[in-house]
Motif scaffolding. Structure first.
Motif, PDB file in Angstrom:
ATOM      1  N   TYR A  63      91.617 -44.837 -46.285  1.00 57.09           N
ATOM      2  CA  TYR A  63      90.825 -43.789 -45.643  1.00 57.09           C
ATOM      3  C   TYR A  63      90.813 -42.520 -46.497  1.00 57.09           C
ATOM      4  O   TYR A  63      89.817 -41.780 -46.508  1.00 57.09           O
ATOM      5  CB  TYR A  63      91.375 -43.485 -44.250  1.00 57.09           C
ATOM      6  N   PHE A  64      91.933 -42.247 -47.189  1.00 58.13           N
ATOM      7  CA  PHE A  64      91.976 -41.096 -48.094  1.00 58.13           C
ATOM      8  C   PHE A  64      90.928 -41.242 -49.184  1.00 58.13           C
ATOM      9  O   PHE A  64      90.202 -40.301 -49.507  1.00 58.13           O
ATOM     10  CB  PHE A  64      93.381 -40.966 -48.689  1.00 58.13           C
ATOM     11  N   LEU A  65      90.847 -42.432 -49.773  1.00 58.30           N
ATOM     12  CA  LEU A  65      89.812 -42.680 -50.793  1.00 58.30           C
ATOM     13  C   LEU A  65      88.427 -42.379 -50.229  1.00 58.30           C
ATOM     14  O   LEU A  65      87.625 -41.685 -50.864  1.00 58.30           O
ATOM     15  CB  LEU A  65      89.894 -44.133 -51.269  1.00 58.30           C
ATOM     16  N   ALA A  66      88.144 -42.886 -49.043  1.00 64.02           N
ATOM     17  CA  ALA A  66      86.821 -42.697 -48.454  1.00 64.02           C
ATOM     18  C   ALA A  66      86.522 -41.224 -48.220  1.00 64.02           C
ATOM     19  O   ALA A  66      85.422 -40.736 -48.533  1.00 64.02           O
ATOM     20  CB  ALA A  66      86.717 -43.477 -47.145  1.00 64.02           C
ATOM     21  N   ARG A  67      87.496 -40.476 -47.676  1.00 59.67           N
ATOM     22  CA  ARG A  67      87.259 -39.060 -47.386  1.00 59.67           C
ATOM     23  C   ARG A  67      87.092 -38.261 -48.667  1.00 59.67           C
ATOM     24  O   ARG A  67      86.245 -37.354 -48.746  1.00 59.67           O
ATOM     25  CB  ARG A  67      88.415 -38.495 -46.553  1.00 59.67           C
ATOM     26  N   HIS A  71      83.711 -36.329 -49.618  1.00 56.08           N
ATOM     27  CA  HIS A  71      83.746 -34.883 -49.820  1.00 56.08           C
ATOM     28  C   HIS A  71      83.151 -34.501 -51.173  1.00 56.08           C
ATOM     29  O   HIS A  71      82.331 -33.572 -51.259  1.00 56.08           O
ATOM     30  CB  HIS A  71      85.183 -34.360 -49.728  1.00 56.08           C
ATOM     31  N   LEU A  72      83.552 -35.204 -52.225  1.00 54.68           N
ATOM     32  CA  LEU A  72      83.071 -34.850 -53.558  1.00 54.68           C
ATOM     33  C   LEU A  72      81.564 -35.062 -53.681  1.00 54.68           C
ATOM     34  O   LEU A  72      80.865 -34.268 -54.321  1.00 54.68           O
ATOM     35  CB  LEU A  72      83.815 -35.664 -54.617  1.00 54.68           C
ATOM     36  N   ALA A  73      81.065 -36.127 -53.080  1.00 53.38           N
ATOM     37  CA  ALA A  73      79.630 -36.404 -53.178  1.00 53.38           C
ATOM     38  C   ALA A  73      78.815 -35.449 -52.316  1.00 53.38           C
ATOM     39  O   ALA A  73      77.766 -34.953 -52.751  1.00 53.38           O
ATOM     40  CB  ALA A  73      79.353 -37.850 -52.781  1.00 53.38           C
ATOM     41  N   SER A  74      79.288 -35.157 -51.111  1.00 51.83           N
ATOM     42  CA  SER A  74      78.479 -34.369 -50.188  1.00 51.83           C
ATOM     43  C   SER A  74      78.701 -32.870 -50.308  1.00 51.83           C
ATOM     44  O   SER A  74      77.759 -32.083 -50.153  1.00 51.83           O
ATOM     45  CB  SER A  74      78.752 -34.813 -48.737  1.00 51.83           C
ATOM     46  N   GLU A  75      79.933 -32.452 -50.607  1.00 53.14           N
ATOM     47  CA  GLU A  75      80.251 -31.025 -50.626  1.00 53.14           C
ATOM     48  C   GLU A  75      80.335 -30.439 -52.034  1.00 53.14           C
ATOM     49  O   GLU A  75      80.073 -29.252 -52.215  1.00 53.14           O
ATOM     50  CB  GLU A  75      81.579 -30.772 -49.893  1.00 53.14           C
ATOM     51  N   GLU A  76      80.698 -31.239 -53.014  1.00 49.90           N
ATOM     52  CA  GLU A  76      80.882 -30.726 -54.369  1.00 49.90           C
ATOM     53  C   GLU A  76      79.779 -31.175 -55.329  1.00 49.90           C
ATOM     54  O   GLU A  76      79.771 -30.766 -56.488  1.00 49.90           O
ATOM     55  CB  GLU A  76      82.246 -31.163 -54.922  1.00 49.90           C
ATOM     56  N   PHE A  81      81.499 -41.162 -60.900  1.00 54.69           N
ATOM     57  CA  PHE A  81      82.859 -41.516 -60.495  1.00 54.69           C
ATOM     58  C   PHE A  81      83.422 -42.546 -61.466  1.00 54.69           C
ATOM     59  O   PHE A  81      82.768 -43.550 -61.762  1.00 54.69           O
ATOM     60  CB  PHE A  81      82.860 -42.096 -59.077  1.00 54.69           C
ATOM     61  N   LEU A  82      84.636 -42.278 -61.954  1.00 55.52           N
ATOM     62  CA  LEU A  82      85.362 -43.195 -62.829  1.00 55.52           C
ATOM     63  C   LEU A  82      86.601 -43.646 -62.073  1.00 55.52           C
ATOM     64  O   LEU A  82      87.577 -42.908 -61.938  1.00 55.52           O
ATOM     65  CB  LEU A  82      85.740 -42.496 -64.139  1.00 55.52           C
ATOM     66  N   ASP A  83      86.561 -44.860 -61.539  1.00 52.31           N
ATOM     67  CA  ASP A  83      87.591 -45.388 -60.643  1.00 52.31           C
ATOM     68  C   ASP A  83      88.452 -46.387 -61.416  1.00 52.31           C
ATOM     69  O   ASP A  83      88.036 -47.515 -61.663  1.00 52.31           O
ATOM     70  CB  ASP A  83      86.912 -46.047 -59.437  1.00 52.31           C
ATOM     71  N   ILE A  84      89.660 -45.964 -61.798  1.00 49.26           N
ATOM     72  CA  ILE A  84      90.551 -46.771 -62.636  1.00 49.26           C
ATOM     73  C   ILE A  84      91.613 -47.427 -61.754  1.00 49.26           C
ATOM     74  O   ILE A  84      92.258 -46.765 -60.938  1.00 49.26           O
ATOM     75  CB  ILE A  84      91.205 -45.913 -63.727  1.00 49.26           C
ATOM     76  N   GLY A  85      91.825 -48.727 -61.979  1.00 56.48           N
ATOM     77  CA  GLY A  85      92.736 -49.467 -61.115  1.00 56.48           C
ATOM     78  C   GLY A  85      92.033 -49.827 -59.828  1.00 56.48           C
ATOM     79  O   GLY A  85      92.558 -49.682 -58.724  1.00 56.48           O
ATOM     80  N   HIS A  95      81.589 -46.983 -54.818  1.00 60.15           N
ATOM     81  CA  HIS A  95      80.142 -46.854 -55.045  1.00 60.15           C
ATOM     82  C   HIS A  95      79.376 -46.858 -53.730  1.00 60.15           C
ATOM     83  O   HIS A  95      78.350 -46.171 -53.605  1.00 60.15           O
ATOM     84  CB  HIS A  95      79.640 -47.973 -55.963  1.00 60.15           C
ATOM     85  N   GLN A  96      79.851 -47.595 -52.737  1.00 60.30           N
ATOM     86  CA  GLN A  96      79.144 -47.634 -51.461  1.00 60.30           C
ATOM     87  C   GLN A  96      79.215 -46.287 -50.751  1.00 60.30           C
ATOM     88  O   GLN A  96      78.221 -45.818 -50.183  1.00 60.30           O
ATOM     89  CB  GLN A  96      79.728 -48.745 -50.595  1.00 60.30           C
ATOM     90  N   ILE A  97      80.390 -45.670 -50.779  1.00 57.21           N
ATOM     91  CA  ILE A  97      80.552 -44.367 -50.132  1.00 57.21           C
ATOM     92  C   ILE A  97      79.721 -43.310 -50.855  1.00 57.21           C
ATOM     93  O   ILE A  97      78.980 -42.542 -50.231  1.00 57.21           O
ATOM     94  CB  ILE A  97      82.036 -43.959 -50.122  1.00 57.21           C
ATOM     95  N   ALA A  98      79.842 -43.264 -52.187  1.00 59.55           N
ATOM     96  CA  ALA A  98      79.125 -42.244 -52.961  1.00 59.55           C
ATOM     97  C   ALA A  98      77.619 -42.412 -52.845  1.00 59.55           C
ATOM     98  O   ALA A  98      76.875 -41.442 -52.637  1.00 59.55           O
ATOM     99  CB  ALA A  98      79.560 -42.300 -54.419  1.00 59.55           C
ATOM    100  N   GLN A  99      77.130 -43.644 -52.965  1.00 60.77           N
ATOM    101  CA  GLN A  99      75.686 -43.862 -52.946  1.00 60.77           C
ATOM    102  C   GLN A  99      75.103 -43.751 -51.544  1.00 60.77           C
ATOM    103  O   GLN A  99      73.901 -43.560 -51.388  1.00 60.77           O
ATOM    104  CB  GLN A  99      75.367 -45.209 -53.588  1.00 60.77           C
ATOM    105  N   ARG A 100      75.944 -43.856 -50.533  1.00 57.65           N
ATOM    106  CA  ARG A 100      75.477 -43.594 -49.174  1.00 57.65           C
ATOM    107  C   ARG A 100      75.111 -42.113 -49.035  1.00 57.65           C
ATOM    108  O   ARG A 100      74.168 -41.762 -48.320  1.00 57.65           O
ATOM    109  CB  ARG A 100      76.564 -43.987 -48.180  1.00 57.65           C
ATOM    110  N   VAL A 101      75.877 -41.259 -49.721  1.00 58.19           N
ATOM    111  CA  VAL A 101      75.587 -39.818 -49.706  1.00 58.19           C
ATOM    112  C   VAL A 101      74.486 -39.486 -50.695  1.00 58.19           C
ATOM    113  O   VAL A 101      73.539 -38.763 -50.386  1.00 58.19           O
ATOM    114  CB  VAL A 101      76.862 -39.013 -50.042  1.00 58.19           C
TER     115      VAL A 101
END
Length: 271
Positions: A63-67, A71-76, A81-85, A95-101
């Motif tokens: 849930y932390f990842l999702a929030r 936040h970064l996509a909608s507010e900042e 996004f470079l997601d390592i590991g 990508h689903q969360i970011a592209q939804r915004v």
């Protein structure tokens, strides 16, 4: 519909070793996923017997990842996004969360786990406006990560660097900090670091991790919240700073989680 950069120089997928439990597959099991083997379920159950709170912590971290991404996509206004590991696909990947915004968002996933490689196609789905890509590389090789990610991401524009539960696999804390510093140094001002890892704040958790490490898996090193905070040195931490993942800007999805879990993280801006 996908729009993704090609990586013809990537090596063929190595064989998946199903004789030894693997952290990404165990994590998938704790989150209710199906991409795991009997050896992973046995190890996951044994861990849970010693530390029953592990599944709660896994959910809190997810849930932390999702929030953080939302936040970064909608507010900042972050669009890269470079997601390592990366780990194995689950509900609401980056990508689903970011592209939804913002459908035009560009996401690069990085991992070197054979099973994750086998699922790369599932990760590489994207909106028509955006791009997702996958890089097969080791966290200990930041130069390769940046070079390969640069084929998809524009490093002249802000990037959110995500290191989610991965730095514990670097046994030496100074080496882990050096890796973070080298990756952050490659990012332009206005970029963000999103990071969490598990902590040594509970004796049962420490004992469960020690048993897991003694079983022959790739070791995972628990660190103190203070050590995790050092990954953010030189950056501007967003409120509430480095905190239990369940306490980082909780929303409705986090209802029912305890205020304190043993995964700590934060989000910070590079000025």
């Amino acid at each position: 519909m996908t729009d993704q950069a090609e990586n013809p120089e990537q090596e063929p997928f190595p064989k998946i070793d199903t004789s030894v439990p693997h952290s990404a597959r165990i994590w998938n099991y704790w989150l209710g996923g199906k991409d795991n083997y009997e050896v992973d379920r046995v190890a996951g159950d044994a861990f849970r017997d010693v530390f029953p709170g592990i599944e709660t912590g896994a959910r809190a971290a997810r849930y932390f990842l999702a929030r953080a991404v939302r936040h970064l996509a909608s507010e900042e206004g972050i669009r890269q996004f470079l997601d390592i590991g990366t780990g194995l696909p689950n509900v609401d990947n980056t990508h689903q969360i970011a592209q939804r915004v913002a459908p035009e968002s560009r996401i690069v996933y990085v991992d070197n786990d054979p099973l994750v490689l086998a699922h790369a196609r599932a990760l590489l789905t994207s909106t028509a406006e955006g791009v997702t890509n996958y890089v097969d590389a080791d966290l200990r090789d930041p130069d390769t990560i940046v070079r390969e990610a640069g084929k998809t991401l524009d490093f002249d524009q802000p990037v959110a660097l995500m290191l989610m539960g991965i730095l514990g696999h670097i046994e030496d804390h100074d080496e882990a900090r050096s890796i973070v510093r080298r990756l952050v140094d490659a990012l332009p001002p206005g970029s963000y670091l999103v990071q969490y890892d598990s902590t040594d704040t509970d004796e049962d958790y420490v004992r469960a991790i020690q048993t897991y490490n003694d079983g022959g898996s790739i070791p995972y090193i628990l660190r103190s919240p203070e050590q995790i905070a050092r990954y953010f040195e030189g950056l501007e931490l967003l409120e509430p700073g480095v905190a239990s993942c369940s306490r980082w800007r909780p929303d409705a999805a986090a209802l029912g989680l305890p205020a304190e879990v043993h995964q700590y993280g934060g989000v910070a801006r590079k000025n």
